[in-house]
Enzyme design. Structure first.
Site, PDB file in Angstrom:
ATOM      1  N   HIS A  52     -19.458 -59.662 -63.149  1.00 17.99           N
ATOM      2  CA  HIS A  52     -18.644 -59.599 -62.169  1.00 17.99           C
ATOM      3  C   HIS A  52     -17.559 -58.530 -62.191  1.00 17.99           C
ATOM      4  O   HIS A  52     -17.702 -57.654 -61.067  1.00 17.99           O
ATOM      5  CB  HIS A  52     -18.056 -60.917 -61.784  1.00 17.99           C
ATOM      6  N   GLU A  85     -12.939 -64.459 -51.821  1.00 19.92           N
ATOM      7  CA  GLU A  85     -12.216 -64.753 -53.135  1.00 19.92           C
ATOM      8  C   GLU A  85     -10.638 -64.918 -53.102  1.00 19.92           C
ATOM      9  O   GLU A  85     -10.048 -64.655 -54.052  1.00 19.92           O
ATOM     10  CB  GLU A  85     -12.735 -63.725 -54.146  1.00 19.92           C
ATOM     11  N   HIS A 133      -8.220 -57.532 -58.204  1.00 22.95           N
ATOM     12  CA  HIS A 133      -9.545 -57.906 -58.381  1.00 22.95           C
ATOM     13  C   HIS A 133     -10.544 -56.830 -58.067  1.00 22.95           C
ATOM     14  O   HIS A 133     -10.557 -56.308 -57.148  1.00 22.95           O
ATOM     15  CB  HIS A 133     -10.102 -59.115 -57.554  1.00 22.95           C
ATOM     16  N   HIS A 155     -14.304 -54.323 -59.549  1.00 25.16           N
ATOM     17  CA  HIS A 155     -15.498 -54.391 -59.981  1.00 25.16           C
ATOM     18  C   HIS A 155     -15.985 -53.160 -60.887  1.00 25.16           C
ATOM     19  O   HIS A 155     -16.865 -52.453 -60.330  1.00 25.16           O
ATOM     20  CB  HIS A 155     -16.832 -54.827 -58.817  1.00 25.16           C
TER      21      HIS A 155
END
Length: 259
Positions: free
Chosen positions: A177, A90, A109, A111
């Site tokens: 996500h 990603e 980023h 989760h």
């Protein structure tokens, strides 16, 4: 033309990004092997948490896992991607933000399970607290948008859609996500993610107990002081690093303030 920084000059920044990865894991925002952090170095390069041949997850990130690549994920002949290291799938999630928003220096980023659960339950991140988390309250009051697709953001097209959903906000939720948080520094981006996770967890607990989420009244929000970056970012970051090391706050040089 400015000379590019030497590898030795990047060493403290590699350490910072590695610490950020471990903080996310310690806070439960990046369990397992998923998640990554990046830091802009110049107009076309970034340091990013890469996966190596002995990948063990964010909790075990070392400086060696933080590699210098360009906006296309290439390292040229620098050797940064030798010995089996590769950028995250990603990477476009990071690079499209950096391309579109020159004021952003860092991208996180993660989760966080509670963030995902709250979003799927239809619970928006709202300013439900006040002095409990002043930066979080202000962040939520500005609105936290959601990118509605639960996909792996592995190409520029999907990343551009995410950036569009984010608009000018510092954080965007990713449906089913996780989240993407941006900032002028790694510390800010990580601390914002922690605040969003805290608000999501509180929202789930309140509604799970039969309560109703209510926004902080505007007059109370207006009364919340700006405690300054030296407290809300620098001191909070020292606390996160101290938690990693298990060092008592007084030994870490963290000073308290009266509320």
């Amino acid at each position: 033309m400015t000379e590019p920084p030497a590898s030795s000059e990047l060493a403290p920044l590699r350490t910072l990004v590695a610490q950020a990865c471990r903080v996310l894991a310690a806070r439960g925002l990046a369990d397992g092997i998923l998640g990554h952090v990046s830091l802009r170095i110049d107009t076309h390069r970034l340091l990013v948490r890469c996966r190596g041949p002995q990948e063990r997850g964010l909790a075990f990130t070392t400086d060696a896992d933080i590699r210098l690549v360009d906006l296309d994920g290439q390292a040229g002949a620098t050797g940064e991607l030798d010995r089996g290291y590769a950028p995250p799938n990603e990477l476009p999630l990071h690079t499209e933000v950096l391309r579109a928003r020159p004021e952003v220096a860092a991208v996180v980023h993660a989760h966080p399970p509670d963030v995902v659960a709250a979003d799927l339950a239809g619970l928006a991140i709202r300013p439900i607290v006040g002095a409990f988390d002043i930066p979080g309250a202000r962040l939520a009051a500005g609105g936290i948008p959601t990118y509605p697709r639960g996909v792996l953001i592995r190409d520029r097209r999907l990343a551009a859609d995410m950036v569009a959903a984010m608009g000018g906000r510092p954080v965007v939720l990713l449906r089913a996500h996780g989240l993407t948080s941006t900032g002028r520094g790694v510390e800010q981006a990580v601390l914002q993610a922690i605040s969003i996770d805290r608000l999501a967890r509180l929202s789930l607990r309140i509604t799970g107990a039969g309560g109703t989420l209510t926004d902080l009244p505007p007059e109370d929000l207006a009364e919340l002081p700006d405690l300054g970056a030296s407290f809300t970012t620098a001191t909070a970051w020292r606390h996160e690093l101290a938690r990693l090391d298990g060092v008592p706050a007084q030994e870490a040089g963290i000073c308290g303030v009266s509320s």
